[in-house]
Design a protein around this motif. Structure first.
Motif, PDB file in Angstrom:
ATOM      1  N   TRP A   1     -17.442  61.078  -2.012  1.00 38.90           N
ATOM      2  CA  TRP A   1     -16.895  61.849  -3.124  1.00 38.90           C
ATOM      3  C   TRP A   1     -15.576  61.287  -3.647  1.00 38.90           C
ATOM      4  O   TRP A   1     -15.280  61.415  -4.832  1.00 38.90           O
ATOM      5  CB  TRP A   1     -16.666  63.311  -2.711  1.00 38.90           C
ATOM      6  N   VAL A   2     -14.777  60.710  -2.742  1.00 42.64           N
ATOM      7  CA  VAL A   2     -13.440  60.229  -3.109  1.00 42.64           C
ATOM      8  C   VAL A   2     -13.402  58.713  -2.985  1.00 42.64           C
ATOM      9  O   VAL A   2     -13.558  58.180  -1.878  1.00 42.64           O
ATOM     10  CB  VAL A   2     -12.359  60.864  -2.211  1.00 42.64           C
ATOM     11  N   PRO A   3     -13.175  57.989  -4.078  1.00 49.97           N
ATOM     12  CA  PRO A   3     -13.169  56.517  -4.028  1.00 49.97           C
ATOM     13  C   PRO A   3     -12.027  55.975  -3.175  1.00 49.97           C
ATOM     14  O   PRO A   3     -10.973  56.596  -3.042  1.00 49.97           O
ATOM     15  CB  PRO A   3     -12.980  56.123  -5.501  1.00 49.97           C
TER      16      PRO A   3
ATOM     17  N   ALA B   1      -7.176  68.985  -9.803  1.00 46.97           N
ATOM     18  CA  ALA B   1      -7.683  67.720  -9.271  1.00 46.97           C
ATOM     19  C   ALA B   1      -9.004  67.334  -9.934  1.00 46.97           C
ATOM     20  O   ALA B   1      -9.797  68.199 -10.339  1.00 46.97           O
ATOM     21  CB  ALA B   1      -7.878  67.835  -7.759  1.00 46.97           C
ATOM     22  N   LYS B   2      -9.238  66.035 -10.029  1.00 55.62           N
ATOM     23  CA  LYS B   2     -10.508  65.552 -10.580  1.00 55.62           C
ATOM     24  C   LYS B   2     -11.654  65.957  -9.669  1.00 55.62           C
ATOM     25  O   LYS B   2     -12.713  66.403 -10.127  1.00 55.62           O
ATOM     26  CB  LYS B   2     -10.468  64.032 -10.739  1.00 55.62           C
ATOM     27  N   THR B   3     -11.464  65.776  -8.362  1.00 59.55           N
ATOM     28  CA  THR B   3     -12.438  66.222  -7.363  1.00 59.55           C
ATOM     29  C   THR B   3     -11.707  67.081  -6.342  1.00 59.55           C
ATOM     30  O   THR B   3     -10.695  66.650  -5.777  1.00 59.55           O
ATOM     31  CB  THR B   3     -13.092  65.030  -6.641  1.00 59.55           C
ATOM     32  N   PHE B   4     -12.192  68.284  -6.128  1.00 59.04           N
ATOM     33  CA  PHE B   4     -11.573  69.192  -5.161  1.00 59.04           C
ATOM     34  C   PHE B   4     -12.563  69.501  -4.050  1.00 59.04           C
ATOM     35  O   PHE B   4     -13.714  69.869  -4.299  1.00 59.04           O
ATOM     36  CB  PHE B   4     -11.128  70.489  -5.828  1.00 59.04           C
ATOM     37  N   ILE B   5     -12.104  69.350  -2.804  1.00 57.82           N
ATOM     38  CA  ILE B   5     -12.946  69.610  -1.633  1.00 57.82           C
ATOM     39  C   ILE B   5     -12.281  70.694  -0.798  1.00 57.82           C
ATOM     40  O   ILE B   5     -11.159  70.520  -0.309  1.00 57.82           O
ATOM     41  CB  ILE B   5     -13.135  68.329  -0.793  1.00 57.82           C
ATOM     42  N   ASN B   6     -12.961  71.797  -0.644  1.00 53.80           N
ATOM     43  CA  ASN B   6     -12.429  72.926   0.129  1.00 53.80           C
ATOM     44  C   ASN B   6     -12.930  72.851   1.571  1.00 53.80           C
ATOM     45  O   ASN B   6     -13.819  72.053   1.888  1.00 53.80           O
ATOM     46  CB  ASN B   6     -12.875  74.240  -0.504  1.00 53.80           C
ATOM     47  N   THR B   7     -12.371  73.664   2.434  1.00 60.32           N
ATOM     48  CA  THR B   7     -12.855  73.712   3.816  1.00 60.32           C
ATOM     49  C   THR B   7     -14.237  74.342   3.868  1.00 60.32           C
ATOM     50  O   THR B   7     -15.159  73.811   4.488  1.00 60.32           O
ATOM     51  CB  THR B   7     -11.884  74.512   4.699  1.00 60.32           C
TER      52      THR B   7
END
Length: 403
Positions: free
Chosen positions: A305-307, A364-370
Motif C-alpha cells: 500500500w505504501v511505496p 493522508a493520501k493513504t491512511f492505514i488504521n489499526t
C-alpha cells in the motif's frame, strides 16, 4: 387633633401541628422539584465568572441562527455520559464522542437545539505525553482533568448542522428560569420514551425543554443500532472534522510541511490487555494485535500500500521511545514530536493532540488504521475492533500468517 382609635387585637389561635407538617412537606417538595433541575446542571451564581459569562453568552445567543422565540431544547446532562456507568471515571475521547454524536443526532431528529456540556472530562489514562523519537523521556502528563468544549470543537461549525448552546450561557439560564416558572407546561424529564413519540407526540413535541438526564444509561446506548449505517444521520467523521479552528490551523501547517505523505494509526497500550486462563494460557480480546502492530509485521503488511521511500506519519499510543524506528529502513518517518514548535502553541492536553493528529491522518493520501471500521478500509490487523468478550489465545509468531 384626630386621635387614632385603639383596636382590640384578637388572640391568635395556636397553629395546628398537622397544618405545620403539611406546609413543611409542600415547601420541601417545591424546593426538591426546583433544585432537581438546577442540580443536573451543576450551576450556581458562582459557577462561572463574568468573563466566562460574556464569552458563553456570545456563543449561546447567536449560534445556530437568530432567535425567533420558537426554539426548543434538548438537555442530556451536565457531563457527557453522566448519569451513566461512566460517572465516576470518564471514558476516553472516542467513547465520549460516540455519546456526544448520539446526543447531537437526537437533537437533529427532534429539531431541537442541543444544550452541550461546557466542559469535557479528561481521563488521566489518556492524557500522557508521548514521544516516539529515539530520545528517552520521562513519562509525564498534562494535569488538567477537564477542558472547555470550545477548545476542542468549533461550535459555530457544528451549529450549521445541529444548533447548540453551552450549558454555561445566559441563554441556558434564561431557559431554566422560564421552565421553572412554567413548570410541567414547559419541561419533561423523559426516560424510556421513544424518539418518535418525543418528536410527534402532543405531550412532548411542543415543550420548551426535554431533559434526558433521567436515563441511567451511557448516552450512546440511547441511539439506534449503529451497525445499521443507512440510518446514521451523523457519520463518524462529523466530530473529527468539527475541530476548533486553532486545531485545524495547526493540522494544516503540519500537512503542508509533510507534503505528499501516507499515515498510520497504531493503537497499542490499553488494547493489548491480556489475562491468563486457569491453565496459565495468555489470552486477549484481540489475539493478533500485539503481533500485527510490531514494526516487522507492519513492514510486511503495508508494503503493498505504501511505496518505498514515502513520507509516513505515525500516530500511536505506544510509550516505548524509538519503537517504530525499524520502519525507517523503507520509509521517511514523522511523528507529532517532530512538530513541537507548532503544537506547543495550541496543545494543552492529549485530546487536543489526538484531534490534530486525526486531521493529519484524514489528509493522508493513504491512511492505514489499526482496525477496520468499514470493509473498504485498510488496517494493520484483521481482528475485529468490537469483540464479543471472547478471550482467545494470543498469537505471537508467524504460524497463522504462513498458513
Amino acid at each position: 387633633m384626630a386621635i387614632p382609635r385603639s383596636t382590640k387585637l384578637k388572640p391568635q389561635q395556636p397553629t395546628s401541628p398537622i397544618r405545620i407538617l403539611s406546609l413543611s412537606i409542600a415547601f420541601v417538595a417545591l424546593i426538591f422539584i426546583l433544585s432537581s433541575l438546577i442540580s443536573t446542571t451543576h450551576f450556581s451564581s458562582s459557577s462561572y465568572n463574568k468573563e466566562d459569562e460574556v464569552i458563553a453568552d456570545n456563543l449561546g445567543r447567536t449560534r445556530g441562527g437568530k432567535e425567533n422565540g420558537d426554539e426548543k431544547y434538548l438537555y442530556w446532562g451536565y457531563r457527557i455520559d453522566c448519569p451513566g456507568k461512566h460517572c465516576n471515571m470518564c471514558a476516553g475521547l472516542g467513547h465520549q464522542e460516540s455519546s456526544l454524536r448520539c446526543a447531537l443526532e437526537e437533537a437533529l431528529f427532534l429539531s431541537r437545539t442541543f444544550v452541550m456540556p461546557s466542559r469535557m472530562c479528561i481521563n488521566p489514562m489518556h492524557n500522557k505525553k508521548l514521544d516516539q523519537s529515539n530520545i528517552p523521556v520521562l513519562e509525564v502528563g498534562w494535569m488538567a482533568t477537564s477542558c472547555a468544549m470550545d477548545s476542542l470543537y468549533d461550535l459555530d461549525l457544528i451549529s450549521q448542522k445541529v444548533p447548540v448552546i453551552l450549558d454555561n450561557s445566559k441563554t441556558w439560564h434564561r431557559i431554566l428560569s422560564t421552565s421553572m416558572k412554567l413548570g410541567a407546561r414547559s419541561v419533561a424529564h423523559v426516560e424510556g420514551v421513544s424518539r418518535l413519540e418525543l418528536r410527534t407526540g402532543k405531550r412532548y413535541s411542543n415543550l420548551l425543554l426535554l431533559n434526558r438526564t433521567a436515563s441511567p444509561l451511557a448516552w450512546f446506548v440511547e441511539c439506534k443500532d449503529r451497525k445499521n449505517h443507512s440510518a446514521i444521520t451523523l457519520p463518524y467523521s462529523f466530530l473529527p472534522s468539527m475541530a476548533a479552528k486553532k486545531l485545524r490551523d495547526a493540522a494544516d501547517k503540519i500537512k503542508a510541511i509533510l507534503g505528499d505523505y501516507d499515515a498510520l494509526h497504531v493503537r497499542r497500550g490499553d488494547i493489548l490487555k491480556t489475562r491468563k486462563d486457569r491453565f496459565g494460557e495468555v489470552r486477549s480480546l484481540h489475539p493478533h494485535v500485539a503481533r500485527d502492530t510490531r514494526p516487522e509485521f507492519i513492514l510486511r503488511r503495508i508494503a503493498k500500500w505504501v511505496p518505498h521511500g514515502k513520507m509516513l506519519y505515525i500516530a500511536s499510543n505506544e510509550r516505548t521511545p524509538g519503537f517504530f524506528s525499524p520502519l525507517s529502513v523503507r520509509y521517511k518517518l514523522a511523528y507529532s514530536s517532530n512538530f513541537s514548535k507548532i503544537l506547543d502553541l495550541v496543545v494543552e492536553n492529549n485530546y487536543q493532540l489526538f484531534m490534530i493528529e486525526r486531521l493529519i491522518m484524514m489528509g493522508a493520501k493513504t491512511f492505514i488504521n489499526t482496525f477496520k471500521s468499514e470493509d473498504s478500509e485498510l488496517s494493520l490487523t484483521d481482528d475485529p475492533k468490537k469483540n464479543t468478550k471472547n478471550w482467545q489465545k494470543v498469537v505471537d509468531g508467524m504460524e497463522e500468517k504462513e498458513s
